[in-house]
Design a protein around this motif. Structure first.
Motif, short mmCIF file in Angstrom:
data_model
loop_
_atom_site.label_atom_id
_atom_site.label_comp_id
_atom_site.label_asym_id
_atom_site.label_seq_id
_atom_site.Cartn_x
_atom_site.Cartn_y
_atom_site.Cartn_z
N VAL A 1 0.83 -1.20 0.00
CA VAL A 1 0.00 0.00 0.00
C VAL A 1 0.87 1.26 0.00
O VAL A 1 0.57 2.23 -0.70
CB VAL A 1 -0.97 -0.01 1.20
N ALA A 2 1.96 1.24 0.75
CA ALA A 2 2.87 2.38 0.75
C ALA A 2 3.50 2.56 -0.63
O ALA A 2 3.72 3.69 -1.08
CB ALA A 2 3.96 2.19 1.80
N GLY A 3 3.78 1.47 -1.32
CA GLY A 3 4.32 1.54 -2.67
C GLY A 3 3.33 2.13 -3.66
O GLY A 3 3.70 2.89 -4.55
N TRP A 4 2.06 1.77 -3.51
CA TRP A 4 1.04 2.32 -4.40
C TRP A 4 0.76 3.78 -4.10
O TRP A 4 0.58 4.58 -5.01
CB TRP A 4 -0.26 1.54 -4.28
N SER A 5 0.69 4.12 -2.83
CA SER A 5 0.30 5.49 -2.47
C SER A 5 1.38 6.51 -2.79
O SER A 5 1.09 7.69 -2.91
CB SER A 5 -0.10 5.57 -1.00
N LYS A 6 2.62 6.06 -2.96
CA LYS A 6 3.68 7.02 -3.31
C LYS A 6 3.43 7.65 -4.67
O LYS A 6 3.87 8.76 -4.93
CB LYS A 6 5.05 6.38 -3.25
N TRP A 7 2.68 6.95 -5.53
CA TRP A 7 2.36 7.51 -6.85
C TRP A 7 1.35 8.64 -6.75
O TRP A 7 1.12 9.36 -7.72
CB TRP A 7 1.88 6.42 -7.80
N PHE A 8 0.73 8.80 -5.59
CA PHE A 8 -0.19 9.91 -5.36
C PHE A 8 0.46 11.02 -4.55
O PHE A 8 0.31 12.19 -4.86
CB PHE A 8 -1.46 9.42 -4.66
#
Length: 171
Positions: free
Chosen positions: A108-115
């Motif tokens: 989730v931290a990896g995905w949210s970094k794109w935001f």
């Protein structure tokens, strides 16, 4: 007074030369164990006050406080100060995140970094453009890149919240 300073400087400069025969190059070398322990200590650690998780929570708190102090058409000094602190905290967090292999393993931290990375880059730019439009041009609403300041702030708060929660609870 000037003569006293001059004499002190001369004494200080030449006092280093008195013991120069005892100084050797090998005294300036670091032993390998000291260099290795410094490297290990400076790498991303998952515990301590400056851990990636603590920096994520600190950054999220500063971003949320900045969002709560934002007012329509005015940038208060409190809002600008909190925004600066949020930016500094975010820089420390993102540096820690990219150097911490354990933190990068959270999905989730990896995905949210794109935001949150684009949001944190756009926030100060869009805020400055919007404030300039309000102050100098007398507009009632921001247009262009200034109009994305609020959505970028919302994206930053939500994405940093997800990051902090995923680093803490590992979901």
């Amino acid at each position: 007074m000037e003569l006293t300073r001059f004499l002190l400087v001369l004494v200080f400069c030449f006092s280093g030369n008195v013991f120069s025969s005892e100084l050797e190059f090998k005294n300036l070398q670091l032993n390998p164990t000291t260099a290795q322990s410094r490297n290990i200590a400076s790498s991303g650690s998952s515990s301590g006050i400056f851990s990636t998780t603590n920096l994520a929570w600190t950054t999220m708190t500063f971003i949320a406080a900045t969002a709560l102090t934002g007012k329509e058409k005015t940038a208060t000094s409190t809002h600008l100060s909190l925004a600066s602190l949020a930016g500094l905290s975010y820089g420390a967090f993102i540096h820690s995140y990219f150097n911490d292999d354990e933190a990068k393993s959270h999905t989730v931290a990896g995905w949210s970094k794109w935001f949150h990375i684009p949001a944190m880059v756009l926030l100060p730019i869009a805020g400055a453009v919007a404030q300039r439009q309000f102050d100098k041009k007398g507009k009632n609403s921001a247009s262009g890149i200034g109009s994305i300041h609020k959505p970028a702030a919302l994206a930053a708060v939500v994405a940093m919240s997800l990051t902090a929660l995923s680093l803490t609870f590992e979901f």
